[in-house]
Enzyme design. Structure first.
Site, PDB file in Angstrom:
ATOM      1  CG  ASN A   1      -0.198  -0.082   2.505  1.00 51.52           C
ATOM      2  OD1 ASN A   1       0.510   0.853   2.859  1.00 51.52           O
ATOM      3  ND2 ASN A   1      -0.299  -1.200   3.215  1.00 51.52           N
TER       4      ASN A   1
ATOM      5  CB  ALA B   1       2.132  -0.535  10.585  1.00 51.05           C
TER       6      ALA B   1
ATOM      7  CG  ASP C   1      -6.992  -5.600   6.371  1.00 43.70           C
ATOM      8  OD1 ASP C   1      -6.580  -5.575   7.546  1.00 43.70           O
ATOM      9  OD2 ASP C   1      -7.579  -4.643   5.832  1.00 43.70           O
TER      10      ASP C   1
ATOM     11  CE  LYS D   1       8.961 -12.164 -13.688  1.00 44.05           C
ATOM     12  NZ  LYS D   1       9.484 -11.823 -14.974  1.00 44.05           N
TER      13      LYS D   1
ATOM     14  CG  ASP E   1      -6.258  -6.705  13.747  1.00 44.29           C
ATOM     15  OD1 ASP E   1      -5.537  -5.942  14.428  1.00 44.29           O
ATOM     16  OD2 ASP E   1      -7.227  -6.311  13.081  1.00 44.29           O
ATOM     17  CB  ILE E   2      -0.344  -6.137  14.777  1.00 45.74           C
ATOM     18  CG1 ILE E   2       0.285  -7.085  13.751  1.00 45.74           C
ATOM     19  CG2 ILE E   2       0.677  -5.721  15.827  1.00 45.74           C
ATOM     20  CD1 ILE E   2       1.113  -6.421  12.701  1.00 45.74           C
TER      21      ILE E   2
ATOM     22  CG  PHE F   1      -3.140   5.776  13.098  1.00 46.61           C
ATOM     23  CD1 PHE F   1      -2.214   5.552  14.100  1.00 46.61           C
ATOM     24  CD2 PHE F   1      -3.238   7.049  12.557  1.00 46.61           C
ATOM     25  CE1 PHE F   1      -1.399   6.580  14.554  1.00 46.61           C
ATOM     26  CE2 PHE F   1      -2.427   8.084  12.998  1.00 46.61           C
ATOM     27  CZ  PHE F   1      -1.506   7.854  14.002  1.00 46.61           C
TER      28      PHE F   1
ATOM     29  CE  LYS G   1      -8.648  -3.268  13.650  1.00 41.67           C
ATOM     30  NZ  LYS G   1      -7.604  -3.732  12.772  1.00 41.67           N
TER      31      LYS G   1
END
Ligand code: PMT
Length: 482
Positions: A287, A351, A355, A365, A383-384, A401, A419
């Site tokens: 991302n 961070a 997901d 490759k 999920d940290i 965040f 969470k």
């Protein structure tokens, strides 16, 4: 009294008053008493001596003077630039030597208009370097060696011109070349006319340097030699010495006494940047996170005296000075690093963790095939934030965040509950505003059990500073705002 001044230096070296109080297990009044009585109970002395020893210094039991441990005399490269305050460079050099530092010195052409290299050289007992192209010096000590030999590069006074050169990476004389060639922490003590200090160009250069991890001893207010009054006087020499000792010990970024110790003695875990989830040996899912926001938070916490573990995905930013950096690539690695970093007082998950990951990532490759693109099955990543929030060794304060494209506050509230964290900083991801991912600015809403706080749009450093202050307040008053 000598003891009192040495005590101030010792406190700076050990991360500020609150850090020292925590080490000694005493409150502020006991610390002031020790200073006032010019003595310290033996058990407390032992604790301080051990802490100083770990930082590479030996403590004199009678005077509390700091002397470097054998073979550990730190080298300070003092760069004196042009300005009326250049003469204070002489006093500064002497005070640093009093503290056991080994001095190397460089003077710019401007500085030589105010003091001579001979006077500084007589003081430090070494040649003072002035010229990039002096072949004799290159034979004795090339400029690269001079840069590399320093444990700290201290520019005092730092003129507006010199700050501008540093901000733009110019290397047109010995002093600026050394700053560029050195990997040591860089500490600036600016001094200039108040209007120059307040000018937008200097402000921008100052902010840019801070963002790059340069440390500053901010100039003081008062009457200037030029007859004007305002902010721009060189900070007092003992303050610069304190900042230099703190920088040598891996201390804070901006020296603002009121703030430096508010997170002292705390361990803070910060996640930052993106994760890369392999598709095959050369391709990955990622991302647009740059790590700016997370890294700024880590820097703001270090500046307040915290011990910071920064767990970062792949980014091109340098780690802020003083953090313990753990570099990871995938969400799985970030999860493992976060668990390994516990216990922590605070966790901040900034961070942008992917997901999902590709379950059947190829080892080589992947080739284009006649039958069309390969099939990929995605599986969920750990999920940290949720794991830390529900961990048996849960940090006292867990901050996440939320990057949302719509109905920001509602979605962030759902995330907070799902969470199990204490605070969520919700930021709206709107490409047309040029905000958030990869940008210098951000605009966040703090969601907690209290009513939402809408913070103004500001640069990520300012958001980090405010968050660090609120986290420090929250730990000091555990019943507040959680
Ligand atoms: O890095 P910059 O370019 O400066 O940009 C900053 C930022 C936009 C990345 C940052 O401000 C931000 O919003 N980070 C969280 C981005 C995100 O992934 O949000 P989310 O809504 O998907 O995740 C919510 C929270 O859960 C976040 O705290 C995230 O770190 C955490 N999470 C998410 C998934 C996962 N598997 N593990 C997590 O810990």
């Amino acid at each position: 009294m000598r003891f009192a001044r040495n005590f101030e230096h010792l406190i700076a070296l050990l991360g500020g008053s609150e850090a020292v109080q925590a080490r000694l297990g005493v409150g502020p009044s006991a610390l002031s008493n020790y200073k006032a009585r010019a003595s310290l109970p033996a058990t407390k002395f032992d604790l301080l001596a051990e802490a100083a020893r770990q930082a590479g210094w030996q403590l004199d039991p009678d005077t509390l003077a700091l002397a470097p441990l054998a073979g550990m005399r730190p080298v300070v490269l003092l760069i004196v630039t042009g300005g009326i305050a250049a003469y204070k460079g002489l006093d500064l050099a002497r005070r640093l030597m009093d503290q056991g530092c080994q001095l190397r010195a460089v003077m710019t052409r401007g500085a030589q208009q105010f003091i001579t290299p001979l006077s500084l050289s007589a003081l430090i007992g070494e040649k003072v370097y002035t010229d990039l192209f002096d072949l004799t010096d290159e034979a004795e000590m090339g400029h690269i060696n001079l840069a590399r030999s320093a444990d700290l590069v201290l520019v005092a006074p730092a003129s507006a011109h010199f700050m501008a050169k540093l901000a733009h990476g110019l290397a047109d004389d010995l002093a600026s070349t050394l700053c560029l060639a050195s990997e040591a922490p860089l500490l600036l003590a600016p001094a200039m006319n108040p209007v120059m200090w307040a000018s937008q160009a200097t402000r921008d250069n100052h902010d840019l340097l801070i963002r790059r991890g340069v440390q500053m001893v901010q100039p003081a207010d008062g009457d200037m030699a030029c007859g004007e009054t305002g902010t721009g006087r060189l900070a007092e020499v003992p303050d610069i010495v304190r900042a230099a000792l703190a920088a040598l010990a891996g201390g804070g970024r901006i020296i603002q006494p009121a703030k430096t110790a508010s997170l002292a003695g705390r361990h803070i875990l910060v996640t930052s940047g993106p994760t890369h989830e392999p598709i095959d040996q050369v391709r990955y899912i990622a991302n647009r996170s740059s790590g700016r926001q997370g890294h700024a938070i880590a820097a703001a916490c270090v500046a307040r005296g915290a011990q910071v573990t920064l767990i970062s995905g792949p980014v091109s930013l340098p780690a802020p000075h003083g953090v313990r950096l753990v570099q990871v690539e995938t969400a799985d690695e970030m999860m493992a690093a976060a668990e390994a970093a516990l216990p922590a007082d605070i966790a901040v998950c900034a961070a942008a963790v992917a997901d999902w990951r590709v379950e059947n990532a190829a080892s080589g490759k992947l080739k284009k095939q006649a039958g069309g693109p390969p099939e990929m099955r995605l599986v969920e990543n750990p999920d940290i934030l949720a794991s830390l929030s529900n961990h048996p060794r849960r940090p006292q304060l867990v901050v996440g965040f939320a990057a949302e494209t719509d109905t920001l506050i509602d979605h962030a509230r759902v995330k907070l509950a799902k969470k199990g964290c204490d605070w969520i900083l919700a930021n709206q991801v709107a490409q047309e505003q040029g905000l958030v991912f990869g940008a210098e600015h951000n605009q966040v809403v703090l969601i907690s059990n209290a009513p939402p706080e809408i913070w103004p749009e500001q640069d990520k450093q300012a958001i980090a500073e405010r968050l660090a202050d609120q986290m420090a307040d929250s730990l000091a008053r555990p019943d507040a705002a959680q």
